[in-house]
Design a protein around this motif. Structure first.
Motif, short mmCIF file in Angstrom:
data_model
loop_
_atom_site.label_atom_id
_atom_site.label_comp_id
_atom_site.label_asym_id
_atom_site.label_seq_id
_atom_site.Cartn_x
_atom_site.Cartn_y
_atom_site.Cartn_z
N HIS A 1 0.96 -1.22 0.05
CA HIS A 1 -0.14 -0.02 -0.03
C HIS A 1 0.89 1.16 0.05
CE1 HIS A 1 -3.67 -2.45 0.66
NE2 HIS A 1 -3.01 -3.10 1.77
N PRO A 2 1.58 1.38 -1.22
CA PRO A 2 2.56 2.55 -1.09
C PRO A 2 2.07 3.85 -1.03
CG PRO A 2 2.39 1.32 -3.31
CD PRO A 2 1.69 0.63 -2.18
N GLY A 3 0.80 3.99 -1.51
CA GLY A 3 0.14 5.36 -1.50
C GLY A 3 -0.59 5.83 -0.20
N ARG A 4 -0.61 4.90 0.80
CA ARG A 4 -0.80 5.12 2.17
C ARG A 4 0.27 5.32 3.16
NH1 ARG A 4 -2.84 2.06 6.71
NH2 ARG A 4 -3.34 0.14 5.63
N PHE A 5 1.12 4.54 2.97
CA PHE A 5 2.47 4.11 3.77
C PHE A 5 3.61 5.09 3.28
CE2 PHE A 5 0.35 0.49 5.21
CZ PHE A 5 0.67 0.45 6.63
N ARG A 6 4.03 5.71 4.67
CA ARG A 6 5.72 6.23 4.54
C ARG A 6 6.57 5.41 5.37
NH1 ARG A 6 3.23 7.59 0.99
NH2 ARG A 6 2.72 9.90 -0.07
N VAL A 7 7.46 4.71 5.23
CA VAL A 7 8.49 4.16 5.93
C VAL A 7 9.51 5.08 6.62
CG1 VAL A 7 9.82 2.03 6.39
CG2 VAL A 7 7.89 1.92 4.87
N ILE A 8 9.82 5.36 7.69
CA ILE A 8 10.80 6.23 8.51
C ILE A 8 11.70 5.42 9.20
CG2 ILE A 8 11.02 8.06 9.84
CD1 ILE A 8 9.34 8.84 7.44
N ASP A 9 13.11 5.57 8.94
CA ASP A 9 14.10 4.90 9.73
C ASP A 9 13.89 5.25 11.27
OD1 ASP A 9 16.45 3.63 10.94
OD2 ASP A 9 17.78 4.88 9.44
N GLY A 10 13.62 4.53 12.10
CA GLY A 10 13.56 5.05 13.40
C GLY A 10 14.78 4.85 14.45
N ALA A 11 15.76 4.10 13.65
CA ALA A 11 17.00 4.08 14.52
C ALA A 11 18.09 5.14 14.47
CB ALA A 11 17.86 2.92 13.76
N ARG A 12 17.56 6.49 14.68
CA ARG A 12 18.13 7.72 14.73
C ARG A 12 17.71 8.62 15.76
NH1 ARG A 12 16.73 10.15 9.47
NH2 ARG A 12 14.65 9.30 9.79
N ASP A 13 18.40 9.49 16.05
CA ASP A 13 17.90 10.67 17.03
C ASP A 13 16.55 10.86 16.97
OD1 ASP A 13 18.81 12.92 19.06
OD2 ASP A 13 17.73 13.81 17.51
N PRO A 14 15.84 11.00 17.92
CA PRO A 14 14.24 11.23 17.87
C PRO A 14 13.98 12.56 16.87
CG PRO A 14 14.78 10.48 19.82
CD PRO A 14 16.21 10.87 19.37
N GLN A 15 14.82 13.54 17.07
CA GLN A 15 14.69 14.79 16.36
C GLN A 15 14.77 14.64 14.92
OE1 GLN A 15 13.09 17.45 17.61
NE2 GLN A 15 13.08 16.42 19.70
N ALA A 16 15.88 13.64 14.50
CA ALA A 16 16.04 13.59 13.12
C ALA A 16 14.83 12.72 12.41
CB ALA A 16 17.31 12.75 12.88
N VAL A 17 14.26 11.81 13.40
CA VAL A 17 13.33 10.95 12.92
C VAL A 17 11.95 11.91 12.82
CG1 VAL A 17 11.57 9.16 13.62
CG2 VAL A 17 13.87 9.09 13.79
N ALA A 18 11.80 12.82 13.73
CA ALA A 18 10.58 13.68 13.72
C ALA A 18 10.70 14.68 12.38
CB ALA A 18 10.73 14.69 14.78
N ALA A 19 11.92 15.04 12.11
CA ALA A 19 12.13 15.89 10.88
C ALA A 19 11.70 15.05 9.70
CB ALA A 19 13.39 16.26 10.60
N ASP A 20 11.96 13.99 9.45
CA ASP A 20 11.42 13.30 8.50
C ASP A 20 9.74 12.86 8.42
OD1 ASP A 20 13.88 12.99 7.27
OD2 ASP A 20 14.34 10.78 7.64
N VAL A 21 9.45 12.73 9.76
CA VAL A 21 7.97 12.46 9.83
C VAL A 21 7.19 13.76 9.49
CG1 VAL A 21 5.97 12.24 11.59
CG2 VAL A 21 7.82 10.77 11.62
N LEU A 22 7.52 14.78 9.88
CA LEU A 22 6.90 16.04 9.47
C LEU A 22 7.07 16.48 7.99
CD1 LEU A 22 5.47 18.38 10.51
CD2 LEU A 22 7.67 19.79 10.74
N ALA A 23 8.13 16.09 7.55
CA ALA A 23 8.16 16.43 5.99
C ALA A 23 7.36 15.43 5.15
CB ALA A 23 9.60 15.75 5.58
N ALA A 24 7.13 14.00 5.56
CA ALA A 24 6.20 13.03 5.08
C ALA A 24 4.66 13.63 5.15
CB ALA A 24 6.25 11.95 5.69
N VAL A 25 4.38 14.13 6.27
CA VAL A 25 3.12 14.72 6.55
C VAL A 25 2.83 16.21 5.66
CG1 VAL A 25 1.61 15.82 8.35
CG2 VAL A 25 2.90 13.77 8.78
N THR A 26 3.72 17.07 5.66
CA THR A 26 3.33 18.41 5.05
C THR A 26 3.87 18.33 3.53
OG1 THR A 26 5.56 19.13 5.62
CG2 THR A 26 4.00 19.33 7.11
N GLY A 27 4.66 17.39 3.03
CA GLY A 27 5.03 17.34 1.67
C GLY A 27 6.34 18.04 1.54
N HIS A 28 7.06 18.60 2.54
CA HIS A 28 8.12 19.45 2.22
C HIS A 28 8.88 19.68 3.54
CE1 HIS A 28 4.89 22.46 3.17
NE2 HIS A 28 5.88 22.92 3.79
#
Length: 204
Positions: A177-204
């Motif tokens: 289900h690639p249209g719904r999912f975004r896979v984020i690497d969680g084996a990093r500093d929480p703030q780095a993960v959070a930045a990728d999460v926010l980018a996935a949600v906002t599109g930039h």
């Protein structure tokens, strides 16, 4: 106006609860009205069921009984919390949703995938607009989860093999289900993960 429904998924100890909270804080900082919730739980009735399924002996319930309990909790959560918030145009962020049941009861605890999907169609009928899968090595995740030493340890007590099967299942579900999912690497500093999460949600 219809709101946006976002779910976080991942094995135990992946950091998804932290990331769900950080995303809610970031979106509120941008002026959005956000409901941060969780499963099982998220409504008074569902929270009562949460205690039944997450506490106690690992063999307390069969996979079939768990499936019915989780579905009952999800239905109450949907009726009391998710749908009303979306109808108000709010953003709903949930720490776990139906994909967790697809993994825990549908694949990893028993061959119940068809039953999980059938119950979901009958009683829930809703998928998130976006699912963020926080991916992490099962050994690391389990060690984190066990270190929390809370009362809700029933699934962690089922061991590493369950976590490995769930990780593989989550990744397969994301690939399907690639249209719904975004896979984020969680084996990093929480703030780095959070930045990728926010980018996935906002599109930039």
């Amino acid at each position: 106006m219809q709101g946006r429904f976002i779910s976080f998924e991942g094995i135990d100890g992946s950091g998804k609860s932290t990331q769900a909270r950080l995303l809610a804080e970031a979106l509120r900082g941008r002026g959005q009205t956000v409901v941060l919730t969780r499963e099982p739980g998220g409504s008074p009735g569902a929270e009562e069921i949460r205690r039944l399924v997450l506490e106690g002996d690992p063999d307390r319930w069969s996979a079939e009984t768990e499936l019915l309990l989780f579905t009952a909790a999800r239905r109450d959560h949907l009726e009391k919390t998710i749908r009303p918030a979306l109808a108000r145009g709010e953003t709903v962020i949930t720490d776990r949703f139906a994909d967790s049941t697809r993994m825990y009861q549908g694949i990893s605890r028993g061959d119940l995938a068809a039953a999980v999907d059938q119950l979901h169609r009958l009683m829930i009928g809703v998928e998130p607009d976006l699912t963020l899968l926080i991916d992490i090595d099962p050994e690391v995740g389990l060690s984190r989860a066990v270190a929390r030493q809370g009362a809700e340890q029933r699934f962690e007590d089922m061991g590493l093999d369950l976590q490995r099967r769930m990780r593989a299942g989550f990744l397969a579900l994301a690939a399907a289900h690639p249209g719904r999912f975004r896979v984020i690497d969680g084996a990093r500093d929480p703030q780095a993960v959070a930045a990728d999460v926010l980018a996935a949600v906002t599109g930039h």
